[in-house]
Write a protein that holds these residues in place. Structure first.
Motif, PDB file in Angstrom:
ATOM      1  N   VAL A   1       0.832  -1.197   0.000  1.00  0.00           N
ATOM      2  CA  VAL A   1       0.000   0.000   0.000  1.00  0.00           C
ATOM      3  C   VAL A   1       0.870   1.252   0.000  1.00  0.00           C
ATOM      4  O   VAL A   1       0.569   2.238  -0.697  1.00  0.00           O
ATOM      5  N   ALA A   2       1.992   1.225   0.749  1.00  0.00           N
ATOM      6  CA  ALA A   2       2.900   2.373   0.766  1.00  0.00           C
ATOM      7  C   ALA A   2       3.475   2.630  -0.625  1.00  0.00           C
ATOM      8  O   ALA A   2       3.598   3.787  -1.062  1.00  0.00           O
ATOM      9  N   LEU A   3       3.811   1.580  -1.338  1.00  0.00           N
ATOM     10  CA  LEU A   3       4.321   1.736  -2.703  1.00  0.00           C
ATOM     11  C   LEU A   3       3.251   2.294  -3.636  1.00  0.00           C
ATOM     12  O   LEU A   3       3.548   3.112  -4.520  1.00  0.00           O
ATOM     13  N   LEU A   4       1.999   1.867  -3.455  1.00  0.00           N
ATOM     14  CA  LEU A   4       0.914   2.396  -4.276  1.00  0.00           C
ATOM     15  C   LEU A   4       0.702   3.887  -4.026  1.00  0.00           C
ATOM     16  O   LEU A   4       0.430   4.653  -4.956  1.00  0.00           O
ATOM     17  N   VAL A   5       0.832   4.300  -2.775  1.00  0.00           N
ATOM     18  CA  VAL A   5       0.740   5.730  -2.462  1.00  0.00           C
ATOM     19  C   VAL A   5       1.893   6.480  -3.121  1.00  0.00           C
ATOM     20  O   VAL A   5       1.707   7.580  -3.675  1.00  0.00           O
ATOM     21  N   ALA A   6       3.095   5.878  -3.100  1.00  0.00           N
ATOM     22  CA  ALA A   6       4.252   6.501  -3.750  1.00  0.00           C
ATOM     23  C   ALA A   6       4.032   6.628  -5.253  1.00  0.00           C
ATOM     24  O   ALA A   6       4.408   7.637  -5.867  1.00  0.00           O
ATOM     25  N   VAL A   7       3.404   5.628  -5.856  1.00  0.00           N
ATOM     26  CA  VAL A   7       3.090   5.694  -7.289  1.00  0.00           C
ATOM     27  C   VAL A   7       2.139   6.855  -7.563  1.00  0.00           C
ATOM     28  O   VAL A   7       2.310   7.611  -8.532  1.00  0.00           O
ATOM     29  N   ALA A   8       1.127   7.011  -6.709  1.00  0.00           N
ATOM     30  CA  ALA A   8       0.164   8.103  -6.898  1.00  0.00           C
ATOM     31  C   ALA A   8       0.832   9.473  -6.778  1.00  0.00           C
ATOM     32  O   ALA A   8       0.427  10.430  -7.447  1.00  0.00           O
ATOM     33  N   LEU A   9       1.852   9.568  -5.932  1.00  0.00           N
ATOM     34  CA  LEU A   9       2.499  10.858  -5.693  1.00  0.00           C
ATOM     35  C   LEU A   9       3.566  11.198  -6.728  1.00  0.00           C
ATOM     36  O   LEU A   9       3.631  12.324  -7.216  1.00  0.00           O
TER      37      LEU A   9
ATOM     38  N   LYS B   1       2.969   6.334 -18.346  1.00  0.00           N
ATOM     39  CA  LYS B   1       3.127   5.869 -19.722  1.00  0.00           C
ATOM     40  C   LYS B   1       1.747   5.699 -20.337  1.00  0.00           C
ATOM     41  O   LYS B   1       0.881   5.045 -19.744  1.00  0.00           O
ATOM     42  N   LYS B   2       1.545   6.283 -21.512  1.00  0.00           N
ATOM     43  CA  LYS B   2       0.284   6.165 -22.238  1.00  0.00           C
ATOM     44  C   LYS B   2      -0.918   6.538 -21.375  1.00  0.00           C
ATOM     45  O   LYS B   2      -1.965   5.890 -21.406  1.00  0.00           O
ATOM     46  N   GLY B   3      -0.743   7.568 -20.556  1.00  0.00           N
ATOM     47  CA  GLY B   3      -1.843   8.068 -19.749  1.00  0.00           C
ATOM     48  C   GLY B   3      -2.080   7.330 -18.455  1.00  0.00           C
ATOM     49  O   GLY B   3      -2.992   7.678 -17.696  1.00  0.00           O
ATOM     50  N   ALA B   4      -1.275   6.304 -18.145  1.00  0.00           N
ATOM     51  CA  ALA B   4      -1.446   5.527 -16.919  1.00  0.00           C
ATOM     52  C   ALA B   4      -0.204   5.673 -16.038  1.00  0.00           C
ATOM     53  O   ALA B   4       0.922   5.547 -16.511  1.00  0.00           O
ATOM     54  N   THR B   5      -0.415   5.922 -14.752  1.00  0.00           N
ATOM     55  CA  THR B   5       0.686   6.045 -13.789  1.00  0.00           C
ATOM     56  C   THR B   5       0.702   4.790 -12.937  1.00  0.00           C
ATOM     57  O   THR B   5       0.025   4.709 -11.903  1.00  0.00           O
ATOM     58  N   ARG B   6       1.486   3.797 -13.365  1.00  0.00           N
ATOM     59  CA  ARG B   6       1.482   2.493 -12.704  1.00  0.00           C
ATOM     60  C   ARG B   6       2.850   2.065 -12.199  1.00  0.00           C
ATOM     61  O   ARG B   6       2.960   1.059 -11.493  1.00  0.00           O
ATOM     62  N   TRP B   7       3.905   2.801 -12.549  1.00  0.00           N
ATOM     63  CA  TRP B   7       5.257   2.326 -12.286  1.00  0.00           C
ATOM     64  C   TRP B   7       5.998   3.253 -11.335  1.00  0.00           C
ATOM     65  O   TRP B   7       5.700   4.446 -11.229  1.00  0.00           O
ATOM     66  N   LEU B   8       6.991   2.678 -10.665  1.00  0.00           N
ATOM     67  CA  LEU B   8       7.828   3.410  -9.730  1.00  0.00           C
ATOM     68  C   LEU B   8       9.277   3.087 -10.051  1.00  0.00           C
ATOM     69  O   LEU B   8       9.610   1.921 -10.346  1.00  0.00           O
ATOM     70  N   TYR B   9      10.128   4.104 -10.005  1.00  0.00           N
ATOM     71  CA  TYR B   9      11.548   3.878 -10.302  1.00  0.00           C
ATOM     72  C   TYR B   9      12.325   3.774  -8.989  1.00  0.00           C
ATOM     73  O   TYR B   9      12.404   4.718  -8.215  1.00  0.00           O
ATOM     74  N   VAL B  10      12.903   2.600  -8.740  1.00  0.00           N
ATOM     75  CA  VAL B  10      13.734   2.368  -7.550  1.00  0.00           C
ATOM     76  C   VAL B  10      15.040   1.700  -7.980  1.00  0.00           C
ATOM     77  O   VAL B  10      15.381   0.613  -7.523  1.00  0.00           O
ATOM     78  N   GLY B  11      15.746   2.366  -8.881  1.00  0.00           N
ATOM     79  CA  GLY B  11      16.920   1.752  -9.497  1.00  0.00           C
ATOM     80  C   GLY B  11      16.534   1.026 -10.764  1.00  0.00           C
ATOM     81  O   GLY B  11      17.299   0.946 -11.716  1.00  0.00           O
ATOM     82  N   THR B  12      15.328   0.493 -10.767  1.00  0.00           N
ATOM     83  CA  THR B  12      14.709  -0.099 -11.947  1.00  0.00           C
ATOM     84  C   THR B  12      13.215   0.133 -11.840  1.00  0.00           C
ATOM     85  O   THR B  12      12.700   0.455 -10.758  1.00  0.00           O
ATOM     86  N   GLN B  13      12.513  -0.005 -12.942  1.00  0.00           N
ATOM     87  CA  GLN B  13      11.071   0.228 -12.912  1.00  0.00           C
ATOM     88  C   GLN B  13      10.345  -0.987 -12.339  1.00  0.00           C
ATOM     89  O   GLN B  13      10.603  -2.121 -12.732  1.00  0.00           O
TER      90      GLN B  13
ATOM     91  N   LEU C   1      -9.643  -4.173   1.871  1.00  0.00           N
ATOM     92  CA  LEU C   1      -9.653  -4.507   0.447  1.00  0.00           C
ATOM     93  C   LEU C   1      -9.816  -3.264  -0.418  1.00  0.00           C
ATOM     94  O   LEU C   1      -9.168  -3.126  -1.467  1.00  0.00           O
ATOM     95  N   ALA C   2     -10.654  -2.340   0.014  1.00  0.00           N
ATOM     96  CA  ALA C   2     -10.975  -1.165  -0.806  1.00  0.00           C
ATOM     97  C   ALA C   2      -9.779  -0.232  -0.976  1.00  0.00           C
ATOM     98  O   ALA C   2      -9.654   0.426  -2.015  1.00  0.00           O
ATOM     99  N   ILE C   3      -8.893  -0.168   0.018  1.00  0.00           N
ATOM    100  CA  ILE C   3      -7.761   0.770  -0.053  1.00  0.00           C
ATOM    101  C   ILE C   3      -6.861   0.479  -1.252  1.00  0.00           C
ATOM    102  O   ILE C   3      -6.661   1.349  -2.114  1.00  0.00           O
ATOM    103  N   PRO C   4      -6.279  -0.735  -1.378  1.00  0.00           N
ATOM    104  CA  PRO C   4      -5.424  -0.983  -2.544  1.00  0.00           C
ATOM    105  C   PRO C   4      -6.192  -1.037  -3.860  1.00  0.00           C
ATOM    106  O   PRO C   4      -5.681  -0.586  -4.893  1.00  0.00           O
ATOM    107  N   VAL C   5      -7.419  -1.561  -3.838  1.00  0.00           N
ATOM    108  CA  VAL C   5      -8.196  -1.625  -5.080  1.00  0.00           C
ATOM    109  C   VAL C   5      -8.470  -0.216  -5.599  1.00  0.00           C
ATOM    110  O   VAL C   5      -8.344   0.057  -6.805  1.00  0.00           O
ATOM    111  N   GLY C   6      -8.814   0.712  -4.701  1.00  0.00           N
ATOM    112  CA  GLY C   6      -9.057   2.082  -5.111  1.00  0.00           C
ATOM    113  C   GLY C   6      -7.806   2.754  -5.659  1.00  0.00           C
ATOM    114  O   GLY C   6      -7.863   3.465  -6.670  1.00  0.00           O
ATOM    115  N   LEU C   7      -6.658   2.519  -5.007  1.00  0.00           N
ATOM    116  CA  LEU C   7      -5.404   3.115  -5.471  1.00  0.00           C
ATOM    117  C   LEU C   7      -4.994   2.574  -6.840  1.00  0.00           C
ATOM    118  O   LEU C   7      -4.488   3.313  -7.688  1.00  0.00           O
ATOM    119  N   ILE C   8      -5.217   1.280  -7.062  1.00  0.00           N
ATOM    120  CA  ILE C   8      -4.853   0.673  -8.354  1.00  0.00           C
ATOM    121  C   ILE C   8      -5.799   1.144  -9.449  1.00  0.00           C
ATOM    122  O   ILE C   8      -5.380   1.450 -10.568  1.00  0.00           O
TER     123      ILE C   8
END
Length: 384
Positions: free
Chosen positions: A88-96, A101-113, A151-158
């Motif tokens: 969940v912390a990583l999902l929040v980091a993705v949101a921030l 890519k192609k209009g979707a923010t799904r990835w995080l860079y931590v040395g690699t994607q 359940l709703a927290i990660p599903v909503g973030l994704i």
């Protein structure tokens, strides 16, 4: 008098590591992996190194499965809360500050994607199984409400990224745990009736709600296009409806026995988009026909039934809930992928287990089956 000690052979030293592995589950996996390699060789032979990479990913998944199978369910339960919180912390980091890519923010860079949402496919059922295990014998309505919130927290973030396919998979895995934990049918049946009524209304009002000037409140424009394309792909046969139409043509042209290995014209003339990933079932159906599709379904059915047997025989509530959720998650993968390829569900990015190309998905598959194998081993008291 001297005692003579014989050094154990390599086989004797390795035997405890494999003791308790579920043979029927391994056989179902082997059947599906064989079909996956055969299909990938045909669909991806002129697509770079897809076949070699697919075989490598399978070996990697087997390695992950073997290592995970050595971890007792009690240890898995200890990982539930940290893994969920980390995911969940990583999902929040993705949101921030995630990568778009192609209009979707799904990835995080931590040395690699990385794509953190993949972690929740495992972390979500683990967390909810842990939650209900801690409340075994004293479950009340507030416990189920709290589970829905978890359940709703990660599903909503994704879903906000947006990633409808992964959010549905995480949602499904969580709902399976809640269902097996004893959710009342008095709550399930009204939800199913409401969903059925909504789908019926959607189909009947397609001409009105799919007009360009009509804005949908909940879904984004491209998601609206996917649903409307599903309802009538012929409105834009060379654009939004191309995927569905070509997939249906490929599967239909395969007939009963298929066109034969390496002889799929829709596949090799590149009419099927994403033929090695999301739409690989269309390529498979064209070359192997109805008989081949039945063989594939038999493999998935055997794996799912065996997983449910393992869940039924698991020694603890945590193990039963986790095994049941993992097993039915495979059903979700298969149903959604085949459904979108055959035109009964909207097109979403959901791979077909063992068949579709994808390194991350294959590793997640190995991790899930490793947990299932760990639970199978625990039934006979063979966990060390």
């Amino acid at each position: 008098m001297s005692a003579v000690f014989s050094k154990p052979s390599l086989l004797q030293r390795l035997k405890p590591w494999f003791q308790g592995f579920d043979i029927p589950l391994l056989l179902a996996m082997a059947w599906l992996m064989g079909l996956g390699l055969m299909c990938m060789y045909s669909a991806g032979y002129d697509h770079g190194t897809r076949f070699v990479d697919h075989a490598r990913n399978m070996l990697l998944a087997l390695g992950v499965l073997f290592v995970t199978a050595q971890v007792p369910p009690q240890r898995l339960m200890q990982l539930a809360l940290p893994l969920y919180a980390f995911g969940v912390a990583l999902l929040v980091a993705v949101a921030l500050f995630g990568i778009t890519k192609k209009g979707a923010t799904r990835w995080l860079y931590v040395g690699t994607q990385i794509q953190p949402s993949e972690l929740l496919k495992i972390g979500m059922p683990l967390m909810l199984a842990w939650w209900f295990q801690k409340r075994e014998g004293q479950l009340r309505l507030p416990d189920f409400i709290a589970a829905f919130v978890l359940l709703a927290i990660p599903v909503g973030l994704i879903a906000k990224q947006p990633d409808l396919g992964t959010s549905l998979l995480v949602l499904g895995a969580g709902l399976y745990v809640i269902f097996f934990a004893g959710l009342s049918w008095k709550l399930i049946i009204p939800a199913m009736v409401l969903a059925g009524a909504g789908i019926t209304a959607l189909v009947m009002s397609e001409d009105q709600i799919c007009q360009p000037e009509v804005k949908w409140v909940v879904l984004k424009e491209y998601q609206k296009d996917r649903v409307c394309t599903l309802l009538d792909p012929t409105k834009d046969p060379l654009g939004k409806g191309f995927h569905i139409i070509q997939g249906e043509i490929a599967i239909g042209s395969g007939g009963i026995t298929g066109k034969g290995f390496m002889k799929g014209t829709q596949t090799h003339l590149e009419f099927i988009p994403e033929r090695t990933t999301d739409f690989i079932f269309a390529a498979y159906g064209e070359e192997f026909g109805l008989i081949g599709a039945l063989g594939l379904l038999i493999g998935f059915t055997a794996l799912i039934l065996r997983g449910l047997v393992i869940a039924h025989e698991a020694p603890t509530l945590f193990s039963r809930l986790l095994a049941g959720a993992i097993t039915l998650s495979f059903f979700t993968y298969v149903f959604v992928n085949m459904g979108m390829v055959t035109g009964i569900l909207p097109v979403v990015g959901v791979p077909l287990p063992f068949i579709s190309y994808g390194g991350t998905a294959m590793v997640t598959l190995g991790l899930s089956l490793g947990m299932l194998m760990s639970i199978a081993k625990s039934r006979g008291g063979t966990q060390r």
